[in-house]
Design a protein around this motif. Structure first.
Motif, short mmCIF file in Angstrom:
data_model
loop_
_atom_site.label_atom_id
_atom_site.label_comp_id
_atom_site.label_asym_id
_atom_site.label_seq_id
_atom_site.Cartn_x
_atom_site.Cartn_y
_atom_site.Cartn_z
N LEU A 31 0.83 -1.20 0.00
CA LEU A 31 0.00 0.00 0.00
C LEU A 31 0.87 1.26 0.00
O LEU A 31 0.52 2.25 0.59
CB LEU A 31 -0.90 0.02 1.24
N SER A 32 2.01 1.18 -0.68
CA SER A 32 2.96 2.30 -0.60
C SER A 32 2.37 3.60 -1.14
O SER A 32 2.80 4.67 -0.74
CB SER A 32 4.24 1.94 -1.35
N ALA A 33 1.40 3.53 -2.03
CA ALA A 33 0.79 4.75 -2.54
C ALA A 33 -0.16 5.36 -1.51
O ALA A 33 -0.50 6.53 -1.59
CB ALA A 33 0.04 4.47 -3.83
N SER A 34 -0.57 4.57 -0.54
CA SER A 34 -1.49 5.04 0.49
C SER A 34 -0.71 5.50 1.71
O SER A 34 0.43 5.14 1.92
CB SER A 34 -2.44 3.90 0.88
N SER A 35 -1.38 6.28 2.53
CA SER A 35 -0.74 6.75 3.76
C SER A 35 -1.09 5.86 4.95
O SER A 35 -0.79 6.19 6.08
CB SER A 35 -1.16 8.19 4.05
N ILE A 36 -1.73 4.70 4.69
CA ILE A 36 -2.12 3.78 5.76
C ILE A 36 -1.17 2.58 5.76
O ILE A 36 -1.03 1.90 4.74
CB ILE A 36 -3.57 3.28 5.56
N PRO A 37 -0.52 2.28 6.88
CA PRO A 37 0.34 1.09 6.95
C PRO A 37 -0.47 -0.20 6.77
O PRO A 37 -1.67 -0.23 7.03
CB PRO A 37 0.94 1.15 8.35
N ASP A 38 0.20 -1.25 6.33
CA ASP A 38 -0.48 -2.53 6.06
C ASP A 38 -1.22 -3.05 7.28
O ASP A 38 -2.37 -3.48 7.18
CB ASP A 38 0.53 -3.58 5.61
N GLY A 39 -0.57 -3.05 8.43
CA GLY A 39 -1.20 -3.58 9.64
C GLY A 39 -2.45 -2.82 10.02
O GLY A 39 -3.47 -3.42 10.38
N ARG A 40 -2.38 -1.52 9.93
CA ARG A 40 -3.55 -0.70 10.26
C ARG A 40 -4.66 -0.93 9.24
O ARG A 40 -5.84 -0.99 9.59
CB ARG A 40 -3.16 0.77 10.31
N PHE A 41 -4.30 -1.09 7.96
CA PHE A 41 -5.30 -1.36 6.92
C PHE A 41 -6.01 -2.69 7.20
O PHE A 41 -7.23 -2.76 7.15
CB PHE A 41 -4.63 -1.39 5.55
N PHE A 42 -5.22 -3.75 7.49
CA PHE A 42 -5.84 -5.03 7.82
C PHE A 42 -6.71 -4.91 9.06
O PHE A 42 -7.77 -5.53 9.15
CB PHE A 42 -4.77 -6.10 8.04
N GLY A 43 -6.29 -4.11 10.01
CA GLY A 43 -7.08 -3.89 11.22
C GLY A 43 -8.42 -3.24 10.90
O GLY A 43 -9.46 -3.66 11.40
N TYR A 44 -8.39 -2.21 10.08
CA TYR A 44 -9.63 -1.54 9.69
C TYR A 44 -10.58 -2.49 8.97
O TYR A 44 -11.78 -2.52 9.24
CB TYR A 44 -9.35 -0.34 8.79
N VAL A 45 -10.02 -3.27 8.06
CA VAL A 45 -10.86 -4.21 7.29
C VAL A 45 -11.46 -5.27 8.21
O VAL A 45 -12.67 -5.55 8.16
CB VAL A 45 -10.05 -4.86 6.15
N ALA A 46 -10.64 -5.87 9.06
CA ALA A 46 -11.13 -6.94 9.94
C ALA A 46 -12.16 -6.43 10.93
O ALA A 46 -13.19 -7.07 11.16
CB ALA A 46 -9.97 -7.59 10.68
N ILE A 47 -11.92 -5.27 11.52
CA ILE A 47 -12.87 -4.73 12.49
C ILE A 47 -14.16 -4.31 11.79
O ILE A 47 -15.26 -4.52 12.32
CB ILE A 47 -12.23 -3.59 13.29
N THR A 48 -14.06 -3.78 10.57
CA THR A 48 -15.27 -3.42 9.81
C THR A 48 -16.08 -4.66 9.50
O THR A 48 -17.32 -4.65 9.62
CB THR A 48 -14.87 -2.69 8.52
N LEU A 49 -15.42 -5.75 9.08
CA LEU A 49 -16.14 -6.99 8.81
C LEU A 49 -16.78 -7.55 10.08
O LEU A 49 -17.91 -8.07 10.05
CB LEU A 49 -15.21 -8.02 8.19
#
Length: 139
Positions: A31-49
């Motif tokens: 996700l280098s184009a994004s300002s969100i680190p991978d771990g935080r992104f996975f966290g957001y996705v998992a908690i949203t699900l």
């Protein structure tokens, strides 16, 4: 100092292991184009699900509570009528005992759903290892 040894990878300790896990969470690999680190992104996705699943269960509980919209059964009449020709049946009403049972079951389901929702989010939020996080979010 011990901090310099840990940061340079010259020693192993629990602190170094935790620092490595936090570093893996903070990587921007795919996700280098994004300002969100991978771990935080996975966290957001998992908690949203997880929150979506909890809302789905809440909807199911409130759908079950629609049974309370049935009126009282006819005087000395059956609460369930079965049609042998069509092979189907229907509820004609709920007695007070049935209403109490519906409320009891729905209350227990609601308490379990809300507590599992809160503790599930906390469990996912406090997982420090990325591989454990992925495993816990799938389970």
């Amino acid at each position: 100092s011990i901090l310099a040894l840990i940061c340079n990878g010259l020693t192993w300790s629990w602190e170094a292991d935790m620092a490595g896990d936090m570093s893996n969470y903070a990587n921007y690999s795919w996700l280098s184009a994004s300002s969100i680190p991978d771990g935080r992104f996975f966290g957001y996705v998992a908690i949203t699900l997880w929150v979506g699943y909890v809302f789905q269960e809440l909807r199911s509980i409130f759908s079950y509570l629609c049974l309370l919209s049935l009126g009282a059964p006819p005087d000395d009449g059956p609460t369930f009528v079965y049609d042998h020709c069509s092979g189907s049946g229907r509820l004609t009403g709920l007695t007070r005992g049935m209403r109490a049972a519906v409320l009891g079951v729905a209350s227990v389901r609601l308490i379990l759903c809300l507590s599992l929702g809160v503790f599930g989010i906390r469990f996912l939020a406090y997982t420090t290892n990325l591989s454990d996080f992925i495993l816990n979010s799938v389970a």
